[in-house]
Design a protein around this motif. Structure first.
Motif, PDB file in Angstrom:
ATOM      1  N   ALA A 100      -7.052   6.507  -9.267  1.00  0.00           N
ATOM      2  CA  ALA A 100      -6.581   7.415  -8.215  1.00  0.00           C
ATOM      3  C   ALA A 100      -7.462   7.274  -6.968  1.00  0.00           C
ATOM      4  CB  ALA A 100      -6.612   8.856  -8.704  1.00  0.00           C
ATOM      5  N   VAL A 101      -6.799   7.411  -5.887  1.00  0.00           N
ATOM      6  CA  VAL A 101      -7.527   7.377  -4.593  1.00  0.00           C
ATOM      7  C   VAL A 101      -7.213   8.705  -3.882  1.00  0.00           C
ATOM      8  CG1 VAL A 101      -7.884   6.099  -2.476  1.00  0.00           C
ATOM      9  CG2 VAL A 101      -7.151   4.898  -4.505  1.00  0.00           C
ATOM     10  N   HIS A 155      -0.951   3.528 -11.007  1.00  0.00           N
ATOM     11  CA  HIS A 155      -0.730   3.162 -12.425  1.00  0.00           C
ATOM     12  C   HIS A 155      -0.400   1.682 -12.493  1.00  0.00           C
ATOM     13  CE1 HIS A 155       1.715   3.881 -16.355  1.00  0.00           C
ATOM     14  NE2 HIS A 155       0.605   3.189 -16.547  1.00  0.00           N
ATOM     15  N   SER A 156      -1.273   0.971 -13.106  1.00  0.00           N
ATOM     16  CA  SER A 156      -1.072  -0.481 -13.136  1.00  0.00           C
ATOM     17  C   SER A 156       0.147  -0.810 -13.984  1.00  0.00           C
ATOM     18  CB  SER A 156      -2.302  -1.162 -13.714  1.00  0.00           C
ATOM     19  OG  SER A 156      -2.000  -2.487 -14.012  1.00  0.00           O
ATOM     20  N   LEU A 157       1.012  -1.648 -13.486  1.00  0.00           N
ATOM     21  CA  LEU A 157       2.236  -2.011 -14.198  1.00  0.00           C
ATOM     22  C   LEU A 157       2.167  -3.428 -14.768  1.00  0.00           C
ATOM     23  CD1 LEU A 157       5.015  -0.591 -11.884  1.00  0.00           C
ATOM     24  CD2 LEU A 157       4.148   0.385 -13.975  1.00  0.00           C
ATOM     25  N   VAL A 158       1.093  -4.106 -14.478  1.00  0.00           N
ATOM     26  CA  VAL A 158       1.043  -5.510 -14.906  1.00  0.00           C
ATOM     27  C   VAL A 158      -0.055  -5.700 -15.917  1.00  0.00           C
ATOM     28  CG1 VAL A 158       2.014  -6.417 -12.811  1.00  0.00           C
ATOM     29  CG2 VAL A 158      -0.452  -6.069 -12.984  1.00  0.00           C
ATOM     30  N   HIS A 168      11.016 -10.384 -15.855  1.00  0.00           N
ATOM     31  CA  HIS A 168      10.856  -9.050 -15.294  1.00  0.00           C
ATOM     32  C   HIS A 168       9.820  -9.105 -14.195  1.00  0.00           C
ATOM     33  CE1 HIS A 168       9.752  -4.618 -15.743  1.00  0.00           C
ATOM     34  NE2 HIS A 168      10.890  -4.717 -15.092  1.00  0.00           N
ATOM     35  N   PHE A 169      10.193  -8.614 -13.069  1.00  0.00           N
ATOM     36  CA  PHE A 169       9.254  -8.591 -11.931  1.00  0.00           C
ATOM     37  C   PHE A 169       8.995  -7.144 -11.550  1.00  0.00           C
ATOM     38  CE2 PHE A 169      11.151 -12.705 -11.882  1.00  0.00           C
ATOM     39  CZ  PHE A 169      10.120 -13.545 -11.525  1.00  0.00           C
ATOM     40  N   THR A 170       7.850  -6.971 -11.143  1.00  0.00           N
ATOM     41  CA  THR A 170       7.515  -5.584 -10.801  1.00  0.00           C
ATOM     42  C   THR A 170       6.433  -5.547  -9.715  1.00  0.00           C
ATOM     43  OG1 THR A 170       6.831  -3.477 -11.719  1.00  0.00           O
ATOM     44  CG2 THR A 170       5.781  -5.428 -12.606  1.00  0.00           C
ATOM     45  N   ASP A 171       6.269  -4.381  -9.141  1.00  0.00           N
ATOM     46  CA  ASP A 171       5.135  -4.160  -8.246  1.00  0.00           C
ATOM     47  C   ASP A 171       3.898  -3.968  -9.079  1.00  0.00           C
ATOM     48  OD1 ASP A 171       6.528  -4.164  -5.762  1.00  0.00           O
ATOM     49  OD2 ASP A 171       7.508  -2.334  -6.490  1.00  0.00           O
ATOM     50  N   PRO A 172       2.758  -4.157  -8.449  1.00  0.00           N
ATOM     51  CA  PRO A 172       1.554  -4.027  -9.270  1.00  0.00           C
ATOM     52  C   PRO A 172       1.316  -2.584  -9.695  1.00  0.00           C
ATOM     53  CG  PRO A 172       0.982  -4.471  -6.997  1.00  0.00           C
ATOM     54  CD  PRO A 172       2.454  -4.662  -7.106  1.00  0.00           C
ATOM     55  N   PHE A 173       1.675  -1.673  -8.817  1.00  0.00           N
ATOM     56  CA  PHE A 173       1.314  -0.285  -9.128  1.00  0.00           C
ATOM     57  C   PHE A 173       2.526   0.597  -9.095  1.00  0.00           C
ATOM     58  CE2 PHE A 173      -2.482  -1.955  -6.952  1.00  0.00           C
ATOM     59  CZ  PHE A 173      -3.376  -1.848  -7.990  1.00  0.00           C
ATOM     60  N   ASP A 174       2.410   1.586  -9.854  1.00  0.00           N
ATOM     61  CA  ASP A 174       3.322   2.709  -9.705  1.00  0.00           C
ATOM     62  C   ASP A 174       2.499   3.823  -9.059  1.00  0.00           C
ATOM     63  OD1 ASP A 174       5.431   4.466 -10.001  1.00  0.00           O
ATOM     64  OD2 ASP A 174       4.733   5.080 -12.006  1.00  0.00           O
ATOM     65  N   VAL A 175       2.995   4.286  -7.944  1.00  0.00           N
ATOM     66  CA  VAL A 175       2.186   5.251  -7.163  1.00  0.00           C
ATOM     67  C   VAL A 175       2.727   6.656  -7.367  1.00  0.00           C
ATOM     68  CG1 VAL A 175       1.446   5.896  -4.861  1.00  0.00           C
ATOM     69  CG2 VAL A 175       1.684   3.494  -5.467  1.00  0.00           C
TER      70      VAL A 175
END
Lengths: 1257, 140
Positions: free
Chosen positions: A1054-1055, A1009-1012, A982-989
């Motif tokens: 959050a930024v 939201h960190s996904l890893v 499973h590959f994913t982006d680091p964040f869910d924005v």
């Protein structure tokens, strides 16, 4: 009384049946004699035996003799008592009378006179001559007979019977038989009583000096004879038995030295079945009889009775014991009897018994076991006579012709030589015969056995004949005996000679010259020791004197006749033994027949018999005996050109106990086997060599193989061959234990195998086998044309040759092929997601399951969207299994610990053609393969907001790796598995506008939201804004002091960006950017064993020196806020008393124009009208009035209108009120109050009292 | 004197056979012992005839021959002991006790854990003890 002996004999011979006297009063006998004799013998007579029991005698003959007959007249009274047995047993008075007066006056007194003698048993037969038609006569006859009955019959006993000559006579003869029987019975009883009394009297004096056996004998035999006449054979036999006992008891009484007998001519012929052979007067001696004759006489009488009783079996059995015991008696008197009298007598006795019993024996008359016993005795008799015959043959020099077999040796060597007082000496004119014999002796060469087997011949002599014979010569001094033993190996090979002191000098000297050198001996043959040939000739002459039977003499006259008789006797014994229980005796005798057949070159017969003998010995494991016979069989087979049989015999010889043959002999056997196997045999010869070649699996646990694996099976083969032997081929079958009926698969060993004597280890290549456990089956092989097989499983030692009668089945499995099972497992090491679009380590755990992965090859084939980073090697590490609850952290530490262990457990492998070859160390331990891969994805991740919710697509980041592992010895095992990563982006924005400031500034909150499963460190973040937005006061970055921002796995951060709308934006301008891009520069701190981690290239280039930060881009859709609402829709408040179900209310919206539309180009038509539409859930609301329609609204700013709709709520609860929409106006231009959907509370309807009944408390 | 003693297994296979003659004629004694199995077989297969004798192990005189005597003894495991003697006046009690001792020696020999039942007895100790027993019995 002994004087009466001769008379007794004559009388005994003259009368042989019971006599009935006929007192013929009225001259009737000539008339009725024919009738009387016609009704002979008495059909059923009940007599009383000695023990006073009634015995039924059938067909008892009776002789009728007139009282006036000379035979019954003029006897002295003393004689009458002595020979009472011949006196009449019944007196029949024959009368007739037709006149009563005549009867009274004449007949009756006469009859009274006749019957007054009490001693006689009498009865009256009244013969009626009256014709039935003559009534007068019949009547008077009846009267006379009635009177007769009154006068002579009593109540106790009927003494009258009437014979009607002219009338029917049915009852008369039965009556007569009864009456005669009664008389005989009574007389018999009386006489038996008398004799018994007499005998008892005599018996009591038995040990007194006056005792006379002859008297006793006459009485006893008379009694026996009475019984015999009355057909009471059992009783007669018993008398003879008692007589014999008594005789044996008295004959050997000390003090009285009696003559034994046996000197008469023809005494050598046994007379044991001939009672009348000699008159008793001839054998009488003093007061008794000569033992030699009398015992035979008694036995003859007994056997006669036994034959009459139809018991030939008993004759045999008694006969055999008699012969044995009589032979012992003969032995005692041997010194006085003629030379070899005993032997001759035994032969003739046995033959006589055999002849007599065989002719009287009929199969099936008696019980089968008696039958068998009978044949056994016949066999015994035959073999006894055979032994004695052989002894005679030996004595006259036919010993060369007698096979020195164990049987003959056992018979003869334990049988002492005859012991005459003086050994017969050489007749004067016999020198030519001596020379002849000498020649035969010299010519006789001992047949050398096949294969050059040297065996000391078994003895046929109990001791050295030469010595015995010479010692028994009166005039010989034994001093020069040793000189006699010259080199006659041909004849005297046996142990008999072995025991003699053979001097070496005598061995060298030729016998004739040596004897010639001492002429003194030759001149006086009486004085010098006899030579062997002389002994033979002397014995032959002596035997000619002894033997009176010409037939027997003839059988000894030449070697051919001797052999014929010998064969006859042997065959007779063998046949009879075969029909009895004693099969072994029979088979062994067959072997003797075979020897004779062999000598006469009847090899097929000989081979047949030898085969039987060998089977007997082999079957029971008597190897010593087998070793004696088997070479003979082999020789026959060789001569018969029975190559298969010959080879089999050689193999059997080889498989015998090693001690039985010398190694030279054994080598000869082997060379024969090899020669024949390689000769021109048409058909291959199958042969069982189980006892010669045995095999076993190696000790220890069985070879374990997995399903489908080949292997090497090593088997120990024990060779019993004395030398190396080359096998053309050797194969082995394995038998599955679960499935015995299916023949196992044959494993072939490499082409030619040389078996050394003893232990050999043979390795068989084992093709893949079906699952199951296997035991050794059969070893087969080929030597030339010999196809051998061996079933014999040895328990790890050389074959125990004595148990080849039962093959032991191997029970221990030699090979275990396990059922198909997982041998290896491939799994993804990490289940959590990896970074997409970055070079990441994907972990593959290779876990061998009790199976070696030596030399295994792994094919790696990545699926779409995944690429192996070729530039990096593939790392392989030892993988420590951890408990499931220990978690990943322990796994991590253990991996770190493992370098301490001396074993090599990590390395870098190179992928070539998509294949990885495993290293040695990884063959047994679990290992983990780290493959650098990069999952490619073109798609830009999108942030989500409340407006555009994120659509999660699970398959989005899924990539597959197809793995194929080839392992096993020959890479025969294949394991395939596709693992998913499973590959994913680091964040869910996720974005939202946090605040809308007055100045048009928007505060945009970007939630990450960190996904890893790794720490993400945000270094920097900035927004590339889409058109229509500009950064706020800053440069679009959050305050730099917040960075680095660490986002833990699974957490959110959050930024906040401040942006503002671009005022200058004109609607007509082309849009450059559709979306805003969020850029995040970050680092990742993760472990590849846990999930996402630093990209591979970052690792490679050195983390510290040149850090390449990762940038995450995500598209964010920003929507311009509705800044110029043209219209506003306000939901007017509802009545304060609330809404109730069913209560009609009015919903009101006020629509107000906020902007003057006059200047706007976009507006084209119907500016003064607004299309409205009320949307309501029809389940909740009932709407009355127009739901959709136009309302006029002035184009001017500030114009307003209120739209009212009548509604009835239908359900209670919080429901969404009807909404007013303006379909023709863009949503962005409508400002709503409240802005979003809202709920109103609808109360339940009021209770309707009319349905309620008041309740009084 | 006793010329031969033998132990024969239940399959009639020789387990031990030893002759005590000076001459090299063991084979004939093998023959005698082997053939005497016929008699034992007959007695065992026809228990009626032999009557009560089967109740005990001692089988008595097997061979009434002129020159030697063969005695038999049958154990419960169908192992046969056979003795050949040239003594012609032998008391049954002596033979019985001989066999009893012989049996005891045999039991000792087969109790050896290294002895494979049904295989030939190769124990030297057994041979010695049998020799001693045989020597102690000279029946007359």
């Amino acid at each position: 009384m002994a004087n009466y002996l001769a008379q007794f004999q004559t009388i005994k011979h003259s009368c042989d049946r019971v006599v009935a006297a006929v007192e013929d009063v009225c001259d009737l006998w000539p008339t009725v004699k024919g009738l009387f004799e016609e009704h002979q013998p008495l059909k059923r007579a009940f007599l009383t035996n000695k023990t006073r029991n009634p015995v039924l005698v059938e067909n008892l003959p009776v002789e009728f003799i007139l009282t006036t007959d000379a035979r019954l007249r003029s006897r002295f009274p003393q004689e009458q008592y002595l020979f009472w047995f011949r006196e009449p047993y019944a007196t029949i008075v024959l009368v007739t009378c037709e006149d009563l007066d005549e009867f009274k006056n004449i007949l009756k007194p006469r009859l009274k006179l006749i019957v007054q003698n009490d001693e006689r048993e009498w009865f009256i037969v009244f013969v009626s001559k009256a014709h039935p038609s003559n009534d007068q006569a019949t009547k008077s006859v009846k009267k006379v007979y009635a009177k007769l009955e009154v006068d002579f019959s009593s109540k106790k006993r009927e003494r009258c019977c009437k014979l009607d000559i002219h009338g029917p006579d049915t009852n008369f003869w039965e009556d007569l038989e009864l009456k005669i029987t009664e008389c005989i019975r009574n007389t018999l009883d009386r006489r038996v009583q008398f004799y018994e009394d007499e005998i008892r009297k005599l018996s009591e004096q038995r040990f007194m000096p006056i005792w006379n056996f002859c008297n006793f004998f006459i009485l006893k035999e008379s009694l026996a004879f009475i019984f015999e006449m009355a057909h009471l054979h059992e009783d007669a036999l018993r008398e003879y038995d008692e007589l014999e006992l008594c005789y044996l008891e008295t004959v050997n009484m000390p003090g009285k030295q009696r003559e034994f007998g046996g000197f008469d001519s023809e005494d050598d012929q046994a007379a044991l079945l001939k009672p009348g052979f000699k008159p008793l007067t001839q054998i009488v001696q003093d007061d008794s009889f000569r033992e030699f004759d009398f015992r035979q006489y008694l036995f003859a009488c007994q056997s006669r009775l036994l034959f009459k009783l139809n018991r030939p079996f008993e004759v045999s059995s008694r006969g055999y014991s008699f012969v044995i015991s009589f032979a012992k008696a003969l032995t005692l008197h041997e010194s006085v009897l003629p030379f070899c009298m005993r032997e001759v007598w035994v032969i003739t006795a046995c033959l006589a018994l055999l002849e007599a019993t065989a002719s009287n024996h009929h199969d099936g008359v008696v019980a089968p076991d008696v039958d068998k016993e009978f044949y056994r005795l016949q066999g015994d008799l035959y073999s006894l006579s055979r032994i004695k015959f052989m002894r005679l043959g030996y004595l006259i020099g036919y010993g060369t012709d007698i096979e020195r077999s164990p049987l003959n040796s056992a018979c003869l060597s334990m049988l002492p030589w005859p012991k005459p007082a003086v050994w017969p000496s050489l007749p004067p004119d016999a020198s030519s015969e001596v020379l002849e014999k000498e020649k035969t002796i010299l010519q006789a060469t001992s047949r050398t056995k096949h294969f050059g087997i040297q065996r000391k011949a078994l003895p046929l002599e109990p001791s050295v004949l030469l010595r015995v014979a010479n010692r028994r010569r009166a005039s010989l001094s034994t001093g020069n005996l040793p000189e006699m033993f010259d080199g006659r190996q041909g004849f005297n090979e046996g142990s008999g000679l072995e025991a003699s002191p053979r001097t070496p000098s005598s061995l060298k000297a030729p016998p004739m010259s040596r004897t010639n050198s001492s002429p003194g001996n030759f001149e006086s043959p009486l004085d010098r020791p006899m030579r062997l040939a002389e002994i033979f000739v002397a014995a032959e002459h002596a035997l000619r004197l002894t033997i009176s039977d010409h037939d027997l003499l003839k059988t000894l006259s030449s070697i051919q006749d001797f052999e014929t008789k010998y064969l006859n006797l042997t065959k007779g014994a063998a046949e009879n033994y075969h029909r009895s229980w004693w099969k072994r005796h029979g088979v062994v005798l067959d072997g003797e027949i075979a020897a004779v057949c062999f000598k006469h070159e009847k090899y097929d017969l000989a081979a047949n018999s030898y085969e039987k003998v060998c089977a007997l010995y082999a079957g029971e494991g008597w190897q010593d005996l087998l070793a004696e016979v088997l070479p003979n069989l082999a020789e026959c087979q060789k001569i018969l050109n029975d190559q298969a049989g010959y080879m089999s015999s050689c193999v059997r010889l080889l498989s015998l106990d090693k001690g039985l043959f010398s190694s030279k002999e054994r080598q000869a056997f082997q060379s024969e086997v090899v020669n024949i196997a390689h000769s021109e045999i048409k058909n291959p010869v199958p042969l069982d060599v189980s006892s010669l070649i045995t095999f076993s699996g190696n000790t220890g646990p069985p070879l374990q193989l997995c399903d489908g694996d080949p292997g090497n099976l090593s088997v120990t083969v024990w060779s019993g061959f004395p030398d190396d032997i080359t096998l053309d081929s050797l194969s082995l079958t394995l038998v599955a234990t679960s499935n015995t009926d299916e023949g196992g698969q044959a494993l072939k060993s490499s082409a030619a195998t040389v078996l050394k004597p003893g232990r050999n280890t043979i390795t068989f290549a084992l093709p893949p086998q079906k699952p199951g456990s296997y035991v050794l089956g059969v070893v087969t092989g080929q030597i030339g044309r010999l196809r051998f097989r061996s079933h014999n499983f040895s328990k790890g030692g050389p074959a125990d040759s004595d148990d080849f009668m039962s093959y032991e089945k191997p029970t221990r499995p030699i090979l275990k092929v396990s059922k198909p099972r997982a041998l290896v497992d491939l799994a993804a090491a990490v289940s959590s997601a990896l970074l997409i679009n970055e070079a990441q380590w994907i972990g593959i755990i290779v876990r061998p399951i009790n199976y070696s992965l030596k030399g295994a090859i792994l094919h790696v084939d990545t699926g779409p969207g995944l690429k192996i980073e070729d530039s990096y090697g593939i790392e392989m590490e030892r993988y420590m299994e951890t408990d499931s609850d220990a978690g990943a952290s322990t796994a991590e530490t253990s991996v770190e610990d493992s370098p301490d262990s001396p074993e090599r457990d990590s390395e870098v492998l190179q992928l070539s053609d998509g294949k990885i070859v495993f290293s040695e160390w990884a063959s047994t331990v679990s290992s983990i393969l780290w493959v650098p891969v990069r999952a490619l994805s073109e798609k830009l991740p999108r942030g989500s907001s409340s407006v555009t919710p994120l659509k999660q697509d699970i398959l989005e980041g899924m990539r597959t790796v197809a793995l194929k592992l080839e392992f096993g010895v020959h890479h025969n095992q294949i394991f395939e598995r596709t693992i998913a990563a499973h590959f994913t982006d680091p964040f869910d924005v996720t974005t939202r506008v946090a605040n809308k400031c007055n100045g048009g500034t928007l505060v945009l909150q970007v939630m990450l939201h960190s996904l890893v499963k790794a720490n993400l460190i945000v270094q920097d973040a900035w927004l590339d804004l889409q058109d229509g937005f500009v950064h706020g006061k800053s440069d679009g970055r959050p305050t730099s002091t917040f960075f680095p921002l660490v986002v833990s796995p699974g957490s959110r951060a959050a930024v906040v960006f401040s942006i503002s709308l671009e005022k200058t934006m004109s609607s007509g301008k082309d849009l450059q950017l559709q979306e805003s891009i969020l850029n995040i520069k970050y680092e990742i701190h993760g472990d590849r064993a846990a999930g996402a981690h630093k990209p591979v290239d970052a690792d490679q280039s050195g983390a510290d020196t040149e850090r390449r930060d990762l940038v995450f881009k995500s598209a964010i859709v920003l929507q311009r806020p509705v800044l110029d609402p043209c219209l506003t829709v306000g939901f007017l408040p509802l009545p304060s008393d609330g809404l109730r179900v069913g209560k009609l209310i009015t919903m009101q919206w006020r629509v107000e124009r906020l902007k003057d539309l006059k200047g706007s180009e976009a507006v084209d038509q119907q500016h003064d009208e607004v299309l409205y539409e009320v949307n309501a859930n029809s389940e909740n609301w009932m709407v009355a009035g127009r739901k959709r329609g136009f309302v006029s609204l002035s184009e001017e700013q500030g114009s307003r209108v209120v739209i009212s709709i009548l509604c009835v709520p239908l359900v209670a609860g919080y429901v969404r009120p009807p909404q007013l929409g303006l379909p023709e106006v863009e949503e962005a231009n409508v400002s709503s109050n409240p802005p979003g959907p809202h709920l109103v509370c609808v109360l339940p309807p009021l209770l309707s009292s009319s349905y309620c009944v008041p309740v009084k408390l | 004197m006793i010329v031969c003693v033998a132990v024969v297994g239940h399959q009639n296979n020789p387990l031990y056979i030893q002759s005590f003659t000076e001459a090299d004629d063991a084979l004939k004694l093998h023959h005698i012992v082997h053939c005497s199995l016929d008699v034992i077989d007959e007695r065992v297969n026809n228990p009626k005839k032999s009557g009560t004798t089967l109740n005990e192990a001692f089988l008595g005189l097997l061979y009434p021959t002129l020159n030697y005597k063969v005695y038999g003894y049958l154990t419960n495991t169908k192992v046969k002991f056979i003795m050949v003697t040239t003594d012609l006046d032998v008391r049954d009690t002596d033979v019985r006790s001989f066999f009893r001792k012989f049996h005891a020696a045999y039991v000792d020999a087969v109790s050896n854990p290294f002895h494979v039942p049904g295989k030939k007895i190769t124990s030297r100790t057994f041979g010695e003890s049998v020799g001693n027993i045989v020597r102690s019995y000279t029946f007359n």
